[in-house]
Design an enzyme around this catalytic site. Structure first.
Site, PDB file in Angstrom:
ATOM      1  N   HIS A 156      -3.712 -34.639 -15.173  1.00 25.77           N
ATOM      2  CA  HIS A 156      -2.930 -34.022 -16.246  1.00 25.77           C
ATOM      3  C   HIS A 156      -2.027 -32.956 -15.630  1.00 25.77           C
ATOM      4  O   HIS A 156      -2.503 -32.080 -14.911  1.00 25.77           O
ATOM      5  CB  HIS A 156      -3.866 -33.376 -17.272  1.00 25.77           C
ATOM      6  CG  HIS A 156      -3.167 -32.556 -18.296  1.00 25.77           C
ATOM      7  ND1 HIS A 156      -2.475 -33.116 -19.348  1.00 25.77           N
ATOM      8  CD2 HIS A 156      -3.028 -31.213 -18.417  1.00 25.77           C
ATOM      9  CE1 HIS A 156      -1.951 -32.151 -20.082  1.00 25.77           C
ATOM     10  NE2 HIS A 156      -2.280 -30.991 -19.546  1.00 25.77           N
ATOM     11  N   SER A 158       0.719 -29.904 -16.524  1.00 28.32           N
ATOM     12  CA  SER A 158       1.081 -29.016 -17.622  1.00 28.32           C
ATOM     13  C   SER A 158       1.562 -27.697 -17.036  1.00 28.32           C
ATOM     14  O   SER A 158       1.143 -27.308 -15.943  1.00 28.32           O
ATOM     15  CB  SER A 158      -0.151 -28.782 -18.490  1.00 28.32           C
ATOM     16  OG  SER A 158       0.025 -27.704 -19.357  1.00 28.32           O
ATOM     17  N   ASP A 170      -0.061 -37.113 -18.790  1.00 30.61           N
ATOM     18  CA  ASP A 170      -1.369 -37.637 -18.394  1.00 30.61           C
ATOM     19  C   ASP A 170      -1.182 -38.970 -17.679  1.00 30.61           C
ATOM     20  O   ASP A 170      -0.334 -39.767 -18.076  1.00 30.61           O
ATOM     21  CB  ASP A 170      -2.265 -37.858 -19.616  1.00 30.61           C
ATOM     22  CG  ASP A 170      -2.576 -36.566 -20.322  1.00 30.61           C
ATOM     23  OD1 ASP A 170      -2.986 -35.606 -19.643  1.00 30.61           O
ATOM     24  OD2 ASP A 170      -2.397 -36.505 -21.556  1.00 30.61           O
TER      25      ASP A 170
END
Length: 181
Positions: A156, A158, A170
């Site tokens: 993931h 971010s 993802d």
């Protein structure tokens, strides 16, 4: 007046150069333990990554398992859905990785690291910052009497809400690795 990274075509070159120098400095004294290729996708987005993992710099043996820590340097490309604008971005990353060896050949891995992307738009997503944290968790198995291992990893990316929007990315990745030991 601020300009966006899209109007500065050489902005990534500076960021990538700094990230590459940092990663190379951290990895320069370390001996390569593993070279791996990762391929993954999720909801039309794809990620292809080449990773270099160092020998463990810390190891703890338990009665029936082992925990080790190493560094993983990576370079890769993420691609948005076909037909979308801003179809692909490059990324460079450095991630401390923990591996819990549940058996002599199999285990679980976990890592949280820093990545620099070549832009802030991928497909229909605006990721806001070129700096992204990469969180990975996976399982792996090293085949006995061979240098090869196979794994499955969920990654993931971010920006940890440094700036909004922060849609995240993802990828469920297949990982094939060659061990140099």
């Amino acid at each position: 007046m601020r300009t966006s990274s899209a109007s500065r075509p050489y902005a990534f070159s500076r960021h990538a150069l700094l990230a590459t120098i940092l990663a190379a400095t951290c990895l320069a004294q370390a001996r390569a333990s593993e070279l791996s290729a990762l391929w993954g996708a999720y909801r039309g987005y794809h990620n292809t990554t080449l990773a270099y993992q160092t020998d463990p710099f810390w190891v703890h043996d338990f009665a029936h398992s082992k925990l080790d820590l190493s560094l993983e340097g990576s370079v890769g490309q993420v691609t948005g859905p076909s037909g979308s604008d801003h179809q692909s971005l490059w990324h460079v990353g450095l991630t401390p990785m923990a591996r819990w060896w549940l058996t002599p050949q199999s285990g679980i891995e976990l890592g949280i690291g820093a990545n620099v992307f070549s832009g802030t738009h991928l497909g229909d997503k605006r990721i806001s910052t070129a700096y992204q944290f990469g969180d990975s968790i996976g399982v792996f198995h090293r085949f006995a009497s061979t240098p090869w291992s196979l794994g499955l990893r969920l990654t993931h990316y971010s920006n940890a809400d440094i700036k909004r929007p922060n849609p995240g990315q993802d990828y469920l990745q297949l990982r094939v690795a060659y061990n140099f030991d």
